[in-house]
Design an enzyme around this catalytic site. Structure first.
Site, short mmCIF file in Angstrom:
data_model
loop_
_atom_site.label_atom_id
_atom_site.label_comp_id
_atom_site.label_asym_id
_atom_site.label_seq_id
_atom_site.Cartn_x
_atom_site.Cartn_y
_atom_site.Cartn_z
N ALA A 143 11.70 8.52 -32.45
CA ALA A 143 12.84 7.86 -32.68
C ALA A 143 13.33 6.78 -31.74
O ALA A 143 12.75 6.52 -30.75
CB ALA A 143 14.11 8.80 -33.03
N HIS A 144 14.44 6.22 -32.02
CA HIS A 144 14.97 4.81 -31.23
C HIS A 144 15.35 5.52 -29.69
O HIS A 144 15.79 6.56 -29.53
CB HIS A 144 16.06 4.19 -31.66
CG HIS A 144 17.18 4.97 -32.10
ND1 HIS A 144 18.33 4.77 -32.88
CD2 HIS A 144 17.38 6.37 -31.91
CE1 HIS A 144 19.39 5.63 -32.95
NE2 HIS A 144 18.78 6.72 -32.64
#
Length: 345
Positions: free
Chosen positions: A239-240
């Site tokens: 994820a980010h």
């Protein structure tokens, strides 16, 4: 390509037993060996296959005693498995590389393509993108505007690299993977969810390999970072704003939530799930399907949800399976205690 037993033995520093001029051109498991194949034997429990295998050459661990003559030529080495890995690397590097740019590729006039690079049919290279020397860009790959790609990079079919992302040297990304899609950022409001723009990038350092259909999301700001030597299996989700430390490896279906930092030399089994905004130390080994809700210190081998050391985990699982019987016993004891209380009164 053919190699003789003598050429192979010289390369891996092995000792030949049999015909040094025997030649091979492919690899096979010892139980599936065919003429012209090289196999290996690293465990005594498979030694009986030496009597039946059709493989031409077999690499054998020096610790395994061979007490009778066998049909294949043997090459005795300290570690047959490691030697096979080296030979596979040699075989792969000797295979011909594709070169040239397909007429059906779409390449921006402002893009730069390095020497001896290959860009396959229907690949797209955006404005200002830079691709290094000896890169292999297979058909249908999309490389967005401003992407920077190093030397000796391999992008297999249908890989997507979103705008602005950075790839180092010797990076391999397998088919269908997406690098730099938006991180999962939304702000709840009275009317639903407002999207939080994801304006960062993804940085992938040298010697990283990423499996098929894996996603590495771009950061909200700054960069999601995959450090040098990381290996990600198929169907992994990063994820980010995640940072993955050097030489960490992850098996299929691992998921890491946003802004988590993972240390160096970690190993995660299949379907490990890691919560966001936590820190995983160096050399943390997580068994398959472990769920990690909070930070972990370095140098641990854990399994389960929440993760615990292996021995307590397996003891707990053994007790868990007995819970119905334990509950029944406790219920009976409770009944007996109630009966005793009545008698005492």
């Amino acid at each position: 390509m053919e190699f003789t037993a003598r050429q192979i033995a010289d390369f891996i520093k092995g000792r030949i037993v049999g015909d040094e001029n025997a030649t091979v051109h492919t690899f096979a498991k010892i139980e599936e060996g065919v003429p012209g194949a090289i196999s290996f034997l690293s465990s005594p429990k498979y030694a009986h296959y030496l009597d039946s295998t059709e493989a031409t050459i077999v690499l054998v661990d020096a610790a395994i005693a061979i007490e009778k003559a066998v049909k294949p030529t043997l090459i005795i080495v300290e570690n047959a498995r490691d030697c096979v890995a080296r030979l596979l690397q040699l075989y792969s590097s000797a295979m011909p590389r594709k070169k040239g740019i397909s007429e059906s590729a779409s390449i921006s006039p402002s893009a730069k393509i390095g020497k001896d690079a290959y860009v396959g049919p229907f690949a797209v290279v955006g404005d200002g993108a830079v691709i290094g020397d000896n890169a292999q860009i297979y058909p249908n790959v999309y490389i967005g505007d401003g992407v920077k790609i190093g030397d000796n990079v391999k992008l297999y079919p249908n890989v997507v690299i979103y705008y602005g992302c950075r790839l180092g040297n010797n990076v391999t990304i397998h088919a269908g993977s997406v690098i730099g899609a938006d991180g999962f950022g939304f702000a709840p409001t009275a009317n639903g969810y407002d999207k939080i723009p994801q304006i960062g990038i993804v940085t992938i350092e040298d010697d990283v390999e990423i499996g098929a259909n894996t996603c590495v999301d771009r950061s909200t700001m700054g960069s999601t970072i995959i450090h040098k030597g990381v290996k990600l299996d198929n169907l992994v989700q990063i994820a980010h704003n995640v940072e993955v430390g050097a030489n960490t490896v992850m098996s299929a279906q691992v998921g890491i939530a946003g802004s988590t930092k993972v240390g160096q030399w970690c190993m995660f089994g299949g379907q490990v799930g890691i919560a966001g905004h936590i820190t995983i130390g160096d050399k943390v080994f997580l068994g398959a399907q472990s769920g990690v809700p909070s930070s972990l210190k370095s140098n641990q081998q854990l399994i389960g949800t929440p993760p615990m050391e292996k021995l307590p985990y397996f003891k707990s699982q053994a007790i868990f399976q007995k819970l119905p019987a334990i509950y029944k016993q406790m219920y009976q004891m409770q009944q007996e205690i109630e009966e005793l209380k009545k008698k005492i009164k």
